[in-house]
Structures are given as C-alpha cells and as structure tokens.
Design a protein around this motif. Structure first.
Motif, short mmCIF file in Angstrom:
data_model
loop_
_atom_site.label_atom_id
_atom_site.label_comp_id
_atom_site.label_asym_id
_atom_site.label_seq_id
_atom_site.Cartn_x
_atom_site.Cartn_y
_atom_site.Cartn_z
N ASN A 81 0.83 -1.21 0.00
CA ASN A 81 0.00 0.00 0.00
C ASN A 81 0.86 1.26 0.00
O ASN A 81 0.59 2.21 -0.74
N GLU A 82 1.91 1.26 0.83
CA GLU A 82 2.77 2.43 0.90
C GLU A 82 3.58 2.61 -0.37
O GLU A 82 3.77 3.73 -0.85
N ARG A 84 2.70 1.63 -3.38
CA ARG A 84 1.79 2.09 -4.42
C ARG A 84 1.40 3.55 -4.22
O ARG A 84 1.25 4.30 -5.19
N ALA A 85 1.25 3.96 -2.97
CA ALA A 85 0.92 5.36 -2.71
C ALA A 85 2.02 6.28 -3.19
O ALA A 85 1.75 7.40 -3.66
N GLU A 86 3.27 5.82 -3.11
CA GLU A 86 4.39 6.67 -3.52
C GLU A 86 4.68 6.60 -5.01
O GLU A 86 5.01 7.61 -5.63
N GLU A 88 2.71 4.79 -7.70
CA GLU A 88 1.63 4.75 -8.68
C GLU A 88 0.88 6.08 -8.71
O GLU A 88 0.92 6.83 -7.73
#
Length: 259
Positions: A81-82, A84-86, A88
């Motif tokens: 999650n982290e 992908r947050a950074e 994507e």
C-alpha cells in the motif's frame, strides 16, 4: 525498459531470472538489503521503511523506472500500500502472493511451506480460506530454510528441507512455496518429498504480471539488458551465494553484475 526488484536478499532471484528470460533486453535493478536481512524479523513499520528505501534507491540509480516488483511475501503483505501510494500511477508496483489458488484447483491435499512468521499470520489464513476452503491444507513452518538458502550452505539447506519435509503429510500432492527463497532449492525439495508433490511457485506469474502492467509482454527488442545490484542502497556485485543457484548464474551471464 527498467524494472526494479525490491527484497531483503537473494529470494528475488527466481523472479528476476523469469523477467530476464522473458525480456532479456530489460535493465533490471536488484535492490537488496543485506544490512537488515531478513525482513521477517522486523516490525511492519520497519519492513515498510526498508521496502520504500530499496525502491527509492533503485529509482535514484536508474533515473526512471517502468515498474517496481516486490518478489517477497513479507514485504508484499506489509508494504504494498505504501509503495503504491508513492510510485503509482506513474510506476506500477507488483507484489507477490503465494500460489495457493492454482495449487488447490485439483482438489487434492496441499501443504503451504512458508516462514514461521508467515505460517501463523492472518494473511496466510485469509488466503487459505479464500482459495482453498474445500481442500485439506497443511501449514508447514520451514524453520531456518530461508536463512539456509541465503547462505547457500548445502548442509544447512539439506537439514532445513528435511525438517520441513518431515512435517508434510504423506497424502499431500501439491506444495506451495510461500517464500521466494524456496524457489531456489526446488529440486532439493522435490527430492526430499520423493517426487510425490507438485511444487507451486509465484515467480513466473509475478514476472508475467509485471510485463503485462507495463506493456512489456511483447517480443523483446534487440540488445542485452543490464543487471545492476544494490546492497542497502550501495552499488554492489551480485552476492557470491547467488551464483550457487541457476537463477543467479543466468543473471550474472546476462549482464555486468555490478551494472
């Protein structure tokens, strides 16, 4: 094409070799973390920090990336999650999930070999409940196997494989390799199980998914891609232990192991 692989150690080799075989023209950035290996002994917050640090180091080295691949079950559980947050939507991030679904498809008993921490995790329990609800599943905590593979010590590997094989019920016909390190000793695992169980790994599926996400599943272009290795952010050679395995040797032959 530039693809980063982020893991604590040489467990990434099987996925990296699958990517190299499919797209030998791609530049691979193998971001390992020997200073903090194995990640499974750290807190979720620390694992997230290390996965982010590895991906950032690869990006700094490459200048730009087409994908970040996380060929590590532990890092995928805690850090996707982290990551992908950074990264994507500009850079797709592809994680690793144990191949429980295809292993359970025939309906015969299976075992899931994984690290001690993953064996007793809610994550693995949810995967079994989702994909193997109607199939007998034996969780096998492979004490010391990932560390033995990382060391490339034949004696330690043999002892750890024998220990896990002894915990695997005789009626099991499929074994999920729930840690990417185990892919590197598939032959030894098959021999310890007397060939009675098919092994299910995620490496090729993860590589294929990464290439689909970036449109790289078309034919390779001319030219050989480079293999660049980072050790906790530092330029490095491919670890000597990696050369003990066919996947490591194929990567070393595919490019300058120092990038």
């Amino acid at each position: 094409m530039r693809i980063a692989l982020v893991d604590s150690g040489i467990g990434m080799l099987s996925t990296a070799a699958a990517l190299h075989a499919a797209r030998p023209d791609a530049d691979l950035f193998l971001s390992m973390d020997p200073d903090h290996m194995p990640w499974g002994l750290h807190t979720p917050e620390q694992i997230i920090d290390r996965a982010l640090a590895g991906a950032r180091a690869a990006l700094d080295t490459a200048g730009s990336l087409d994908a970040v691949v996380v060929p590590c079950n532990t890092a995928s559980v805690h850090g996707l999650n982290e990551l992908r947050a950074e990264f994507e939507p500009g850079v797709p991030v592809i994680g690793t999930v144990p191949a429980i679904k295809p292993a359970a498809a025939p309906g015969t008993p299976i075992a899931v070999w994984s690290t001690e921490a993953t064996t007793y995790s809610a994550y693995q329990r949810r995967l079994v409940e989702t994909f193997a609800r109607d199939v007998p599943v034996a969780p096998v905590a492979c004490k010391g196997l990932a560390e033995a593979v990382e060391s490339a010590d034949p004696g330690l590997i043999a002892d750890a494989v024998s220990y896990a094989a002894a915990l695997t019920p005789a009626d099991v016909r499929g074994v999920v390799l729930g840690c990417t390190h185990y892919d590197l000793v598939g032959e030894e695992i098959s021999e310890a199980l007397s060939g009675r169980a098919e092994l299910f790994t995620a490496a090729r599926a993860v590589a294929a998914q990464a290439l689909r996400r970036i449109g790289g599943d078309r034919a390779a272009t001319r030219g050989a891609g480079r293999v660049t290795v980072l050790a906790s952010g530092r330029p490095a050679a491919l670890p000597g232990a990696a050369l003990s395995y066919p996947a490591g040797r194929s990567l070393a032959a595919g490019g300058d192991p120092r990038g």
